[in-house]
Enzyme design. Structure first.
Site, mmCIF file in Angstrom:
data_model
loop_
_atom_site.group_PDB
_atom_site.id
_atom_site.type_symbol
_atom_site.label_atom_id
_atom_site.label_comp_id
_atom_site.label_asym_id
_atom_site.label_seq_id
_atom_site.Cartn_x
_atom_site.Cartn_y
_atom_site.Cartn_z
ATOM 1 N N ASP A 236 0.962 -1.008 -0.025
ATOM 2 C CA ASP A 236 -0.208 0.122 0.039
ATOM 3 C C ASP A 236 0.844 1.307 0.081
ATOM 4 O OD1 ASP A 236 -3.158 0.468 0.341
ATOM 5 O OD2 ASP A 236 -2.104 1.928 1.469
ATOM 6 N N TYR A 383 -3.378 11.063 1.168
ATOM 7 C CA TYR A 383 -3.834 10.851 -0.318
ATOM 8 C C TYR A 383 -3.828 12.192 -0.983
ATOM 9 C CZ TYR A 383 -5.296 6.481 0.642
ATOM 10 O OH TYR A 383 -5.313 5.130 1.019
ATOM 11 N N HIS A 440 -4.822 -7.977 0.019
ATOM 12 C CA HIS A 440 -4.093 -6.699 0.283
ATOM 13 C C HIS A 440 -3.417 -6.494 1.564
ATOM 14 C CE1 HIS A 440 -3.522 -2.463 -0.846
ATOM 15 N NE2 HIS A 440 -3.873 -2.060 0.483
#
Length: 463
Positions: A236, A383, A440
């Site tokens: 990630d 982000y 993930h």
């Protein structure tokens, strides 16, 4: 005098020559290594100063104890009646977190998990926690030294988490890394930091602190601890930050391993597009089921799973404010990712398949890291600070990485990048694997498999 046919042939040959020349030049330009940006390794990111800044370089033990009144207040909030809508008939997690499952989660959190909070807190303290100041930010990290190093080579490892994870993801992996096994000549001294703005690490006080700047802080942390050369493992955000660090500071990186290798350079994007139409040229046929093409990528990833990223990249403080003082909403928002990102087929299940791979205790440990530190808003800002033109303008995706690289692919990861696409960036890809289970969060879900893959990569990297 040449005939019309001869003239046409000459014109055609000339045009083809120009086209081939232009194509070759464009390909050469696209495949050329990007220029490494010169980032300030001492840039200050802390609160506004009244005077000059002098960094406190002390590395001190850090107590992660939670104030009893905060836990008492959380219990009070969870005692309130839930105002949930009944899920639609026959729906699992297709519309998001199923309200029936959420009621079970909240009940367990209130009546089982929090009644044993002292035990869970002690569990979170099982490894040694530290804090030091880097570029104006108080950075928290776990430091675990090898316990059985006799006859083995000890290598320092920077272990990086992502969102919506935390250092809690690594609690099952850390003992494997620091103990090793009979098959490996190596054992690892692990530094697992909370990323800035996550958990117990301080967030930046002004805009501009993206993944590239985080990588600078992470490198400075390792230097602070006396590790001039070290390995990196991450998924990630940890994958992106680790890759950036390897690109920016090649002299410090012994090797880079990721369970989410990617490359979004212009040439890589072209190759990724072509791999959807000509898969046999780009993808090993035995692993074709890992690479599902642009149609699946658009429908399942971009349209169904990336809405959160758009919100967090554009309005992080809005979603952060909605979740910061709403523990039920926080749990629903984060737990959902541990359902669909673990296996997209779980969305058809009424309980999201949450306990197929995790326990409620594990998932709530991770939620509590966000809740007790009030770090949901600062975590999602990463982000907005990374998915913008300034960060993209650094062109880090085109900077070649020459350190040994290992890429592990777990089948149910959201998307995979074939070696042929990675090759333009990772010039020394010594290890590439595919596993038919896992998603993930492999450090959390299949820690033994991730450890064995990492150990195998290290063996190849230093063969």
């Amino acid at each position: 005098m040449p005939s019309a046919a001869t003239t046409s042939v000459r014109i055609l040959i000339g045009a083809l020559t120009v086209i081939i020349g232009v194509t070759y030049k464009n390909y050469r330009d696209l495949s050329a290594p990007g220029k490494r940006p010169d980032l300030d390794s001492n840039e200050y990111w802390g609160p506004k100063l009244q005077g000059s800044y002098k960094e406190n370089k002390a590395v001190l033990p850090y107590d992660i104890s939670v104030a009893p009144e905060l836990i008492a207040d959380l219990k009070t909030q969870l005692d309130r009646p839930l105002k949930l809508q009944e899920p639609l008939e026959g729906v699992g997690f297709e519309y998001g977190f199923n309200a029936n499952e959420l009621q079970k989660v909240v009940k367990y959190w209130r009546e089982s998990y929090l009644t044993k909070w002292n035990e869970h807190e002690q569990f979170l303290k099982k490894f040694k926690h530290f804090q030091t100041e880097i570029q104006g930010l108080k950075i928290h990290f776990i430091h675990v030294k090898p316990v059985k190093a006799e006859g083995k080579k000890v290598l320092p490892l920077l272990l990086l988490h992502g969102w919506p994870g935390s250092v809690r993801e690594f609690y099952e992996l850390l003992p494997l890394l620091t103990t090793g096994n009979d098959k490996s000549d190596y054992v690892f001294e692990v530094i697992a930091p909370s990323l800035p703005g996550y958990g117990w690490s301080q967030s930046a006080s002004r805009p501009g602190f993206g993944a590239a700047q985080v990588s600078v802080v992470m490198r400075n942390l390792m230097l602070r601890l006396g590790f001039n050369k070290f390995l990196i493992q991450g998924g990630d955000w940890g994958s992106i930050i680790g890759s950036n660090l390897a690109a920016l500071f090649p002299d410090n990186v012994l090797g880079y391993h990721s369970n989410m290798c990617g490359n979004s350079s212009p040439l890589a994007n072209i190759r990724m597009l072509l791999s959807s139409f000509l898969p046999s040229f780009y993808i090993d046929s035995q692993y074709a089921h890992f690479y599902k093409g642009l149609g699946h990528l658009f429908k399942n990833l971009i349209m169904e799973e990336m809405g959160y990223a758009h919100i967090q990249a554009t309005k992080p403080d809005t979603i952060g404010s909605a979740l910061a003082h709403n523990p039920v909403g926080l749990a629903a928002y984060i737990f959902e990712k541990f359902s669909t990102w673990t296996n997209e087929e779980y969305k058809s299940l009424p309980d999201g398949g949450l306990t197929k791979r995790f326990s409620y205790d594990q998932l709530l440990d991770n939620i509590m890291v966000y809740y007790v530190t009030n770090s949901i808003t600062t975590s999602v800002r990463l982000y907005a600070e990374t998915m913008n033109s300034t960060q993209m303008g650094l062109n880090l995706e085109s900077v070649h990485i020459h350190a040994p690289v290992g890429c592990a692919r777990f089948l149910h990861e959201l998307a995979h990048t074939p070696d042929s696409v990675l090759a333009n960036k990772y010039r020394n890809l010594v290890h590439s694997t595919h596993y038919n289970e896992g998603g993930h969060f492999p450090a959390f879900e299949v820690p033994q498999q991730l450890y064995e893959d990492f150990a195998s990569f290290v063996k190849k990297a230093f063969a």
